[in-house]
Scaffold this active site. Sequence first.
Site, PDB file in Angstrom:
ATOM      1  N   ASP A  16     -16.303   2.846 -14.784  1.00 55.45           N
ATOM      2  CA  ASP A  16     -16.577   1.900 -13.705  1.00 55.45           C
ATOM      3  C   ASP A  16     -17.584   0.831 -14.116  1.00 55.45           C
ATOM      4  O   ASP A  16     -17.404  -0.348 -13.799  1.00 55.45           O
ATOM      5  CB  ASP A  16     -17.097   2.651 -12.475  1.00 55.45           C
ATOM      6  CG  ASP A  16     -16.690   1.971 -11.185  1.00 55.45           C
ATOM      7  OD1 ASP A  16     -17.539   1.295 -10.575  1.00 55.45           O
ATOM      8  OD2 ASP A  16     -15.518   2.086 -10.801  1.00 55.45           O
TER       9      ASP A  16
ATOM     10  N   LYS B 245      -9.985  -3.765 -14.143  1.00 55.12           N
ATOM     11  CA  LYS B 245     -10.606  -2.995 -15.217  1.00 55.12           C
ATOM     12  C   LYS B 245     -11.038  -1.631 -14.679  1.00 55.12           C
ATOM     13  O   LYS B 245     -11.256  -1.486 -13.470  1.00 55.12           O
ATOM     14  CB  LYS B 245     -11.770  -3.781 -15.817  1.00 55.12           C
ATOM     15  CG  LYS B 245     -12.884  -4.137 -14.816  1.00 55.12           C
ATOM     16  CD  LYS B 245     -13.809  -2.983 -14.557  1.00 55.12           C
ATOM     17  CE  LYS B 245     -14.546  -3.120 -13.263  1.00 55.12           C
ATOM     18  NZ  LYS B 245     -15.138  -1.835 -12.794  1.00 55.12           N
TER      19      LYS B 245
ATOM     20  N   SER C 151       0.868  -1.160   0.000  1.00 59.17           N
ATOM     21  CA  SER C 151       0.000   0.000   0.000  1.00 59.17           C
ATOM     22  C   SER C 151       0.913   1.221   0.000  1.00 59.17           C
ATOM     23  O   SER C 151       2.143   1.094  -0.042  1.00 59.17           O
ATOM     24  CB  SER C 151      -0.912  -0.006   1.233  1.00 59.17           C
ATOM     25  OG  SER C 151      -1.807   1.087   1.201  1.00 59.17           O
TER      26      SER C 151
ATOM     27  N   ARG D  89     -14.653   8.262  -5.121  1.00 58.27           N
ATOM     28  CA  ARG D  89     -13.951   8.000  -6.377  1.00 58.27           C
ATOM     29  C   ARG D  89     -14.897   7.948  -7.572  1.00 58.27           C
ATOM     30  O   ARG D  89     -14.513   8.298  -8.695  1.00 58.27           O
ATOM     31  CB  ARG D  89     -13.168   6.693  -6.295  1.00 58.27           C
ATOM     32  CG  ARG D  89     -14.027   5.441  -6.196  1.00 58.27           C
ATOM     33  CD  ARG D  89     -13.213   4.169  -6.361  1.00 58.27           C
ATOM     34  NE  ARG D  89     -14.074   2.993  -6.411  1.00 58.27           N
ATOM     35  CZ  ARG D  89     -14.670   2.547  -7.520  1.00 58.27           C
ATOM     36  NH1 ARG D  89     -14.490   3.187  -8.675  1.00 58.27           N
ATOM     37  NH2 ARG D  89     -15.446   1.477  -7.488  1.00 58.27           N
TER      38      ARG D  89
END
Length: 332
Positions: free
Chosen positions: A182, A101, A40, A169
């Site tokens: 998305d 993706k 991270s 987001r």
Amino acid sequence: MKAVTDRPIRWGVLATGGIAASFTEDLLGVEGAEVVAVASRAEGPARAFADRFGIPRAYGTWQELAADRDVDVVYVATPHAYHHRAATLLLEGGRSVLCEKPFTLNAGQTADLVATARTHDLFLMEAMWTYLDPTIRRITALVADGAIGEVQSVHADFGFTAAHDPTHRLWDPALGGGALLDLGVYPVSFAQLLLGEPESVHAWAKLSPEGVDANTGIVLGHANGATALLACSLTAQSGQRATVQGSAGRIEIDRDFFHPDGFVLHRDGREPEEYRAAPRVGHGYGLEAAEVGRCLRDGLTESPLVPLDGSLAVMRTLDAVRDRIGVRYPGE
């Protein structure tokens, strides 16, 4: 690329959010795979993730994971805007990559990733589980065998209602927000799996105050006369259905066309035929991990089921849609 034949495939995970956790849960159940490292941007979240899943090494920087020679392949689960940077760092460090993706923000970034992977003779694949789903593969086989004649049209939609939050987001242009990348990537990928890359692209969208698409309609036209009518939305709960219409019948997927529980085949002059999928194992992400493992054991640098040129073609279509609806991301 040297095949991995004498030991388990050693996985790293980059990012520690919800999708990374779901993938890791499934990965732990994949035969011949082991998770050996997680990274991270801070050591605390990486260590907590490692403790949760029994992962031996936790890194507070992406660079440390890229430099770990005991990692064969890394699953990239960052927000879209970071896919290109993360995957490039890993490939240049000698790690193969499975990237969530959409592959990147745009086709130029995807082409760059493909070129980097090929230069370094490393495996690269977009995590498009739809292409690996046994039910979807059954549908493509039926279409290829002429079960519904020549495909004339594909309809697919994917939408849900997401509370408008400029800090999330989904609504943030800096993170590649909007319905298209998305959610719309799924109907576009499904249509192109069956029809190939379109010759023409038309689209309209309602944009959010931040400038990302909230509700989008797409029409794709193909040289053989076939069309695709697609939709994605952050403001409407869609049926998430798909229909493949042919000259001699149709295939209907009633729900979750991107990983369906079944479908109904309608052939002209015959009773409908219902196909039901076998129970899904875990979340379904193990299909991706198993395909990556198969390819690495065969010494392949890309999957024949999720080819890089196919992912690049989808990104070109998404770019064309964004051009039509006027969505730009910072830095483009």
